[in-house]
Design an enzyme around this catalytic site. Sequence first.
Site, PDB file in Angstrom:
ATOM      1  N   ASP A   1       0.802  -1.226   0.000  1.00  0.00           N
ATOM      2  CA  ASP A   1       0.000   0.000   0.000  1.00  0.00           C
ATOM      3  C   ASP A   1       0.836   1.278   0.000  1.00  0.00           C
ATOM      4  OD1 ASP A   1       0.970  -0.051   2.587  1.00  0.00           O
ATOM      5  OD2 ASP A   1      -0.958   0.364   3.529  1.00  0.00           O
ATOM      6  N   GLU A   2       2.040   1.193  -0.538  1.00  0.00           N
ATOM      7  CA  GLU A   2       2.890   2.374  -0.531  1.00  0.00           C
ATOM      8  C   GLU A   2       3.851   2.344  -1.713  1.00  0.00           C
ATOM      9  OE1 GLU A   2       4.590   4.198   3.207  1.00  0.00           O
ATOM     10  OE2 GLU A   2       6.330   3.093   2.448  1.00  0.00           O
TER      11      GLU A   2
END
Length: 163
Positions: free
Chosen positions: A44-45
């Site tokens: 998620d990054e």
Amino acid sequence: LAKRLCPSLVVLPGDYKYYQELSNKFFSYLKNNVSPIIEIGSIDECFVDMTSIMKEVKDPLAYLKKLQLDLKKETGLSCSIGLSVTKFLAKMGSDYKKPLGITIIKKKDVEKIVKQIEPEVDFTFFLTLDKDGERIMVTDNTPKNVGKQRTNLPKVMKLDIDK
């Protein structure tokens, strides 16, 4: 522990295959529509090199707001965005305003912003093994314990950092 504290708690299994699909969709959108230079940090990054894009953009904040909306529309996922001169500062900016925040840290503002950062812990410590590899030696840097070592800790436990 959670079930003991809340017996009616319903625990659902994670759907990691689905999470990975969403992640891939999100990163693909960025790669295909924003910049081909993308570094994925986790599920998620990511870091996107927007150097050339930002040279052409008249209003960076408006551009990033539109990007947030487009990502939500195309992937169903929302995000916080940090824009800065380094990945570290961009990450710091994305963490600064959540959820759905946008933080732009300009080069001229770096020193002022960094000076405002409050440490999240009261002390730092260092872990080392004694000469036999049997016990952990902890040295903390709280004012009253600078340089003192604590050896009254249990035998070294194997840590599995992949879990």
